[in-house]
Design a protein around this motif. Structure first.
Motif: not given
Length: 333
Positions: A14-37
């Motif tokens: 809401l306030i437009g602050e940055s959020i951390p986005i991974s470059s891949s799914c390597n660090d995702k322990e739960i299968n699901g829909l995510y954003y990556i960069k």
């Protein structure tokens, strides 16, 4: 605690602050829909993380995903649109997908359900389409049993994961001359052909359209198949991304994803506008063409819609300055 985390993430957005986005799914322990960069200067894209692999689902946001390929050309038809390398690109999946390198692993996901090792090429497997889908040819001969001793590999013995091109049911096939698919792993035309990520397309037109069975890496927007990848663990990065960099995710298959009880990351933003590929959306698009649109030759229609000629068009297809020759690899495309 979960409620507090959700509120915190929502506040960030809401306030437009940055959020951390991974470059891949390597660090995702739960299968699901995510954003990556995937790269530092590349776009943020929505993906499905599965078994530690990143599933490239083109139905989620085609425009963003398309920026990560060396070339992209639409083949097929309205019923089965597919995208692959263009005529000048000989790359296999490893070279076609820009973020990949020699350490990248590849898997396949039939119906975009689960990233699994390929039946022949293991964790170096991507999906390809045969040249029946990008050239008006039929080179599948007599299937897997028609082994040519002069070749090191019979591609007809590779695994095809779709049923549309299986022997006896493929386009123009009646099964009379092709090996029975119930007995052998033969097929007739395939858009989910499992080949290694390093398979290359023949370079010249007379090779890939006139002489033998060939293929191109491909992806589709109907979730019938997805190719997955996994970078080396040491290559995973975290980028700080602002809200306005997060792309909208298509709702075309939202209900399908939700029916799978798939985890959906709190940062995901659904596109509530109309589906750009729907019949209704296409019918509303009008493009008016004049002589100027043909100034440099052929006008390629790359998007659905109604195309209207506002005046008579004088056609000049910019024929080659040198004599046309199939033997030298010239292509009419």
């Amino acid at each position: 605690m979960l409620t507090l985390i959700s509120i915190a993430i929502s506040t960030f957005l809401l306030i437009g602050e940055s959020i951390p986005i991974s470059s891949s799914c390597n660090d995702k322990e739960i299968n699901g829909l995510y954003y990556i960069k995937p790269t530092e200067y590349g776009e943020v894209i929505p993906v499905i993380c599965n078994n530690g692999y990143t599933m490239l689902d083109a139905s989620l946001n085609f425009d963003g995903l398309s920026t990560y390929f060396t070339s992209l050309y639409r083949y097929g038809n309205d019923d089965k649109a597919m995208y692959g390398t263009d005529c000048s690109d000989t790359a296999g999946w490893r070279d076609w997908f820009i973020p990949a390198n020699d350490n990248t692993k590849f898997r396949v996901a039939r119906d975009c359900m689960e990233c699994v090792s390929g039946g022949v090429h293991g964790d170096n497997t991507g999906y390809y389409m045969t040249n029946g889908y990008f050239c008006p040819v039929m080179f599948d001969n007599d299937g897997c049993v028609n082994i040519d001793d002069t070749k090191t590999e019979n591609v007809m013995c590779s695994i095809c994961d779709d049923v549309d091109g299986l022997c006896g049911s493929g386009e123009g096939r009646d099964g009379a001359e092709i090996t029975d698919s119930a007995s052998y792993s033969a097929w007739c035309d395939c858009y989910t052909l499992q080949l290694s990520a390093d398979h290359q397309t023949a370079e010249t037109h007379n090779e890939y359209c006139q002489e033998d069975l060939n293929w191109r890496p491909n992806l589709l927007i109907d979730r019938s198949q997805c190719t997955c990848y996994k970078p080396d663990e040491a290559e995973n990065e975290i980028y700080d991304v602002s809200e306005d960099e997060l792309p909208l995710v298509s709702t075309t298959y939202q209900s399908d994803l939700e029916s799978l009880d798939l985890y959906i990351d709190d940062s995901i933003q659904w596109d509530t506008s109309s589906d750009p590929f729907s019949v209704e959306a296409c019918s509303e698009k009008e493009t008016h063409l004049t002589q100027e649109d043909f100034l440099f030759g052929t006008y390629r229609i790359l998007e659905c819609g109604t195309y209207i000629l506002d005046e008579d068009i004088i056609i000049n297809f910019n024929k080659p300055a040198q004599e046309f020759s199939y033997e030298n690899g010239d292509s009419p495309n």
